[in-house]
Design a protein around this motif. Sequence first.
Motif: not given
Lengths: 425, 520
Positions: A151-153, A181-186, A307-309, A326-331
Motif C-alpha cells: 500500500g505504501l508503494l 529506492h523502495f522497490k526497484i520496479y518503478p 515494459s521499458v522499451v 501495461a508496463q506493470t502488467f508486462a513486468f
Amino acid sequence: MPSKMASSSSSFFQSPTLVYTSAIALRAILLIYGAWQDANSAVKYTDIDYLVFTDAARYVSHGASPYERDTYRYTPLLAWLLLPTSWSGPSVLFSFGKALFALSDVIAGWLIARSLVSAYGMDAPRALKYASFWLLNPMVANISTRGSSEGLLGVLVIALLWAVLRRRVVLAGVLLGLSVHFKIYPFIYGVSIIWWLDRERDGGSSSASKTTAGSKDTSIVTKIMDFITPPRIILTLTSLVTFTLLNLLMYHLYDTPFLQHTFLHHLTRIDHRHNFSPYSTLLYLSAAGEVQGNFESLAFIPQLLLSVVVIPLVLAKKSLPGAMLAQTFAFVTFNKVCTSQYFLWYLIFLPFYLPGSSLLKAPRFGGVVAAAWVVGQALWLQQGYNLEFLGLSSFMPGLFLASLGFFAVNVWILGVIVEDVGASS
Amino acid sequence: MKTRITYLQPPSSPFTSTQASLTPTSLRISDLDAAKEVRVTVDVAEVVDDEVRGILNGLHEVHIRWAREDPYVVVAPFGSRVSAGVGVGVSPLQRNEEGGGNGDGDGDGEGVCRLLRRMFGMKGVGCRNYTDSFTTPPVLSTRFASTSTYQFHSALPEHNLGEYIVENICRGEGSACAADWGTADSIDVDYDAVSRSLVVSGYWGQPSASEGWTEEIRAPKESRDRVEVGLLGTEKAVEAEEIKVGGLLGVVGVDKELKPTLFSFPSRHHVLPREATFDVFFPRPTGTHPTMTISLSPAALEYPAAPEDTTCALHAYLTLPSYIFGDKYQLSTDDPLFLESHHLLALRAVSGATDLEAPDWFVPHWGSNWLLELATPPEGQVPEEWNVTVPLHLRYLRPSETGYRSAGVPWPVVFWACTAEEGTKMGTNPFDRVNLGWDGMFGPRTMFYQVHPSGEKARHVEELDVPVLRLEEGGFFSSKTVELGTMAAIVLGLLWVLWKLGSVARSSGQKKSDKEKKSQ
C-alpha cells in the motif's frame, strides 16, 4: 439495470464523505478484527512480512541494523517508519504500521479520484466510482491491514502519476527516485513519463514544437535536440539525485548488508520456490544444475523489452496511466518470480483504464477476462495445495502447466489492455 | 592401553558366583544377563594409524557420539541418550597451543571429516570441513565450557569402527578387540589435547545372546596394559541425586579374586521409570510443512524424583538434517496462543542452518539443533496422551525420477533437566558422560532424567517423502520439456504482445498521416 439501484449507487458516489468514510471504516474494521484474531487464535491475521518489518524496526530502535533480521529485504526507510511499533506502551502501537499502510491505501484512492477529475475531466461522482475499485476493494484493504507494505508503494506510484499529470516535475522526480529506492520496479515508469512529457504536455511554451511540426525535413540532430527539454532533464536529474542520495545515505549507515539485501539479492537469489511465474520450474531445474541451456539468464530481455522499451514508446503518449498499467502488467507477467502481492502493483492503475476499456464496454467480455484470470490462478493454487499440503509431487506437469496457463491468460489480457490503451487518445 | 569392562545387572536377575571365574590369565563370564560397557583408553602415540594420529594432534578436543537407529535400553548409570546417527563436537587447537603438538595444523579443517571416514567408514560428501559443514552452537556462558566449538551430525546406520579398532588400536588381540563393536548400541570416541589419550567406549543395553553374556576376558600380554572388570548392580541410593552401585571388581591378571564393592556417587544422568516414554511421528500427509509430533506417556509427564532444591523442566533436543528446518522466528515467539496450541513453553537455543529459503543443495551445514522447553499439563489433569507439536519446513531437494525423495529425521532426545543452585559436582562419577550436544546448554550441576523413546517402532528415525521435481533422462519428464516449453511460451507470449503493440503503432501512424493529409 433497475433505475432504483442505479440512483442509489450513484447517490452513494455523490458524497465523497460517504465513500472515504466507508473506505476508512472497512480498514478500521479489518484492523480491529485482525487484532482480535491475533489475540484469540493461534492462526494469525497478521502477515509474516509484517513481523519481519517490526522485528527490523526493533533492531533499529536498539541502534542495530535492520538487516540483522533475516529476510529483511527492504529499504531501511520502512523500518524507520515503523519505529513506533517498537516503542513500549499499549499494544495498539504494534498495529501502527498496518494503520499507516491502510492510510496510504486511502490516500492513494483519493489521489486516483483527484487525477481522474483533473486529468480526465470526469465528474466527481464518476471519478469516485472508479476510484472505489481501489478504495473499497476488500482485497486491497485486506492486504494492507494484514501488514503488507504494498500500500505504501501504491501511494508513492499514484502520487508520482498525479505529480506528472499536474506537471510538478521536481516532485515527480523525487517520488520516482524514492519509489525506485523502495522497490526497484518503478524505474520502468521513468521511461514512459519521460516519453510522455513532450513539449505539448510539459506545460512550457509550445512555439518550438509548432515550428518543428511545420517543417518536414527535420534532421536527427534536431529531433534529439527537440527531445531534450528542460522538464525531461529536471525529471531525470531529480530522480537520479534522490535515488543516489538515498542509497548513499543507506550505504553509509548500513554498509554492504544494505546493498546485498535490497538490491543484489534480486540478482543472486536462490530461493526459487514455486510461484506464479512461468519460469519457476525452469529455475528449480537450473538451480539444481540440471539444465544445459542458459535461457533463464536471458529472462530479463523479453521483460524489459516490453515494459521499458516498446510499451512506453507505443502507448505512453496515448495514455500515461494506460501505458503504466501495461508496463506493470508486462513486468509482473514476464518476471522470474511472481506472487499474488505483485498483482497489487497493476491493480492500482485499473481505475484509469477501466472507464474506456473494452472490458466495461462489453461486460460479457469483461466477465470472461476476469473469470479467465481467476480460473488461471485457481488451477495453479490447486497444484500448489497438492504440493504443499498433500505432499504430492505436482511440480511436473501440474505446476509447470498451470504457471504456463496462467501466463497465457495474462499475455492475452495484456494484449487486450494494449489494444484498449492504443485505441484511446 | 587400559580397558575397563563393566557389566550392569538388572536388580531382577540373579547372580551366582559360578557365573564369573577368575584365573591368573583370564576372567570367564557365563550367561550373565547385564548391560555392558567397554571403555578403552590409549595414548595417541599408541595408535597405529599415522593419519588419524596426525589429525588428532591438530585438535584441541573431539567428541564423537554414535547411536544405533533401532530401539535399545539404557540403564543407570548409563542413562543418557543421543539422537540416532553420528554426532561430533570438535574444538581445533588455538594458535598458541599449536606449538605444543606436532600436528599437521589441519589448516582447512577437513581433518575431522577424514577422521570420521577412516574410523567409522562414513561415506558421502556431507562432511567437508568444520568451517563449512559444522555448526557453531550458541555459547550461553563461558562458565559452561562443556560445549565444543563446532558440531556436526549425520545419519550413520552402519559403521566399521570395530575393524578400525582391531587394526589400529588393539592390534588384533586383547579384550578391546574381542568386543563386538558392530553390535554396540552406542559408541563414544573422545580425545583431548591435555591428556593426549583416545577413549573409545561402547555400550550394549542387552546381551547379544538371549542366555546372557558368555565370554572370556584375557589378561593383557604387556605389563603396561591393564584390564579392569566390574560386575555391578544398582541399589537404591540415599540421596536423590546419587546412584549407588555394588558388586565385584577385579583387575584381570593381577587380582587373585574379585573384590566386593559398594559405592555411591552423584550422577548427572538418571533414568525415569520404564513407563515414561515418548513416541515421535509426523501426521500424514506431511506436505512441505511437516509437523513433528512428540507424544508423551502420562509417566513421562510426572515431575521426576529429583532433589528438593532443584527446579525441573521438560525439554526436547531436536537434531534436524539440513533438508528440514524450523522457522526460528516462528518458534521463538512469546505468543501464548501459539505456544499453548503446540504445547511448547519456549525455544531455548538454536544453532545451525536456519536459512528460511535456500534449497538443500545450497546449504553447506549439516543441519540444525533446537532445544525446546515443553509444556506439561496442569497437575491432576494428565491426559492419556499429551502431544507436543513442532511445526517444521522442508527445503527443496534435487529432482528425482520418481518425483519424491526420502528424508530421514532422527527422533529427538527428550528429558527433564533439573537445575540446582548448589550441589555436588558430577565429576566423581566413574560413568559420567558429557558432550552430548544438549548437556552443555545447562549448568554443570544440572541433572537429567531421560524419557525413553518408545520401543514399539523398529527405528528411531522417521522417513518423510519429500515431493521434488520429477525428472527422467528422456520423454515428457525430461529437462528438455521444461526448457523448450518455457522458452516456447515466453517467445509466443512476447510475439503476441509485440504484434498487438505493432498494430497499435501502425494504426496510429495511419491516423497521423490521415490527419496530415486532411490538414494539407
